[in-house]
Each structure stands twice: as structure tokens, then as C-alpha cells.
Scaffold this motif. Structure first.
Motif, PDB file in Angstrom:
ATOM      1  N   PHE A  25      57.330  38.057  29.181  1.00 46.14           N
ATOM      2  CA  PHE A  25      56.125  38.827  28.826  1.00 46.14           C
ATOM      3  C   PHE A  25      55.369  39.241  30.094  1.00 46.14           C
ATOM      4  O   PHE A  25      54.973  40.395  30.244  1.00 46.14           O
ATOM      5  CB  PHE A  25      55.244  37.980  27.901  1.00 46.14           C
ATOM      6  N   ARG A  33      50.790  34.069  18.806  1.00 44.08           N
ATOM      7  CA  ARG A  33      50.296  35.455  18.818  1.00 44.08           C
ATOM      8  C   ARG A  33      48.908  35.592  19.451  1.00 44.08           C
ATOM      9  O   ARG A  33      48.292  36.641  19.402  1.00 44.08           O
ATOM     10  CB  ARG A  33      50.297  36.061  17.415  1.00 44.08           C
ATOM     11  N   GLN A  67      45.146  42.863  22.734  1.00 48.43           N
ATOM     12  CA  GLN A  67      45.040  44.063  21.900  1.00 48.43           C
ATOM     13  C   GLN A  67      43.590  44.362  21.531  1.00 48.43           C
ATOM     14  O   GLN A  67      43.178  45.518  21.521  1.00 48.43           O
ATOM     15  CB  GLN A  67      45.894  43.932  20.636  1.00 48.43           C
ATOM     16  N   GLY A 123      48.835  38.262  22.429  1.00 49.31           N
ATOM     17  CA  GLY A 123      48.919  39.641  21.960  1.00 49.31           C
ATOM     18  C   GLY A 123      47.666  40.095  21.241  1.00 49.31           C
ATOM     19  O   GLY A 123      47.168  41.199  21.473  1.00 49.31           O
TER      20      GLY A 123
END
Length: 142
Positions: free
Chosen positions: A115, A83, A90, A86
Motif C-alpha cells: 500500500f 479498512r 478517503q 482507506g
């Protein structure tokens, strides 16, 4: 290492704020020749805290656009199960930064390649095969 962005582009290298946990500073440069400042990370990213260093550097230099190169991303970025990718992206987007990432090869896991393909049309985060295309998109965004 990062490649030349455009024939008319020049860069200035500077060091950002020290990372308190590591005692090191992130290294960045800005891409001149664009209509608005674009911040480019030119040192290895090693933790999610480095996103905060990028955010601070962007604020310090009135930049709303960030360029990332796969050469400076950690192995965890390419393993979507961690993760890291991401969460890192983010954090940058939460501060309304436009982010372009350059991935030149197909030597990544299939999920990561998916992705990258999906992010090629993103509004605030987009992936590219070369730095010149990424800089053109960043220069025209926001």
C-alpha cells in the motif's frame, strides 16, 4: 514524534475542536515557511472521527494540505483488513485535501508495505520516508 520539516520551517502548535465522543481536542500545528498552509497532526489519531477534526481544522486555517506521521496513527491504520487507513484517507480526500503520510520503517505487514509503495506516486495522497520530502511535495501540490 515528528521530525524537523526543513531547515527554514517553524511551527505553531494549537488545539483543534474537542472530539464530542472522547471530550478531548486533537492537537495540530501548521508548518510555516511553505507557500500555503500545511496542517500537521501532532497527537494520536484514535478514530475515524478524527478525520473530521482534521477537516475542520484545515478549513479553520485555510489549509488544503495535511501531513500525517506514522507515530500518531493507530494500529488499525496499519492493518488493511480493518479498512481504517482507506476510510480515513478517503474522508480527507473527499474534502479535496492533499495528504502526505510519513512512514519511516519497513516493519509493517507486507500488504501495508505494498500500500505504501503504491501510494508513493498518488496525485492527492502520497507516502514518504521523511517529513522534508513530504513537505516539499505538499508545498508544490494543488
Amino acid at each position: 514524534a515528528a521530525s524537523a520539516c526543513t531547515p527554514s520551517c517553524t511551527t505553531r502548535r494549537w488545539t483543534g475542536r474537542p472530539n464530542e465522543r472522547r471530550g478531548m481536542a486533537m492537537a495540530f500545528d501548521t508548518i510555516d515557511g511553505a507557500t500555503t498552509p500545511i496542517l500537521r497532526c501532532v497527537a494520536p489519531i484514535t478514530s475515524l472521527d478524527d478525520a473530521l477534526a482534521l477537516i475542520a481544522a484545515a478549513h479553520d486555517h485555510d489549509a488544503s494540505k495535511v501531513l500525517l506521521d506514522e507515530a500518531f496513527l493507530p494500529p488499525a491504520f496499519f492493518d488493511l483488513q480493518t479498512r481504517f487507513a482507506g476510510e480515513f484517507i478517503q474522508k480527507l480526500m473527499n474534502y479535496r485535501l492533499y495528504v502526505a503520510a510519513v512512514f519511516r520503517g519497513d516493519d509493517h505487514a507486507e500488504r501495508f508495505r505494498e500500500f505504501v509503495r503504491e501510494a508513493r506516486t498518488g496525485r492527492q495522497f502520497r507516502t514518504f520516508d521523511d517529513e522534508a520530502s513530504a513537505v516539499r511535495w505538499l508545498d508544490g501540490s494543488g
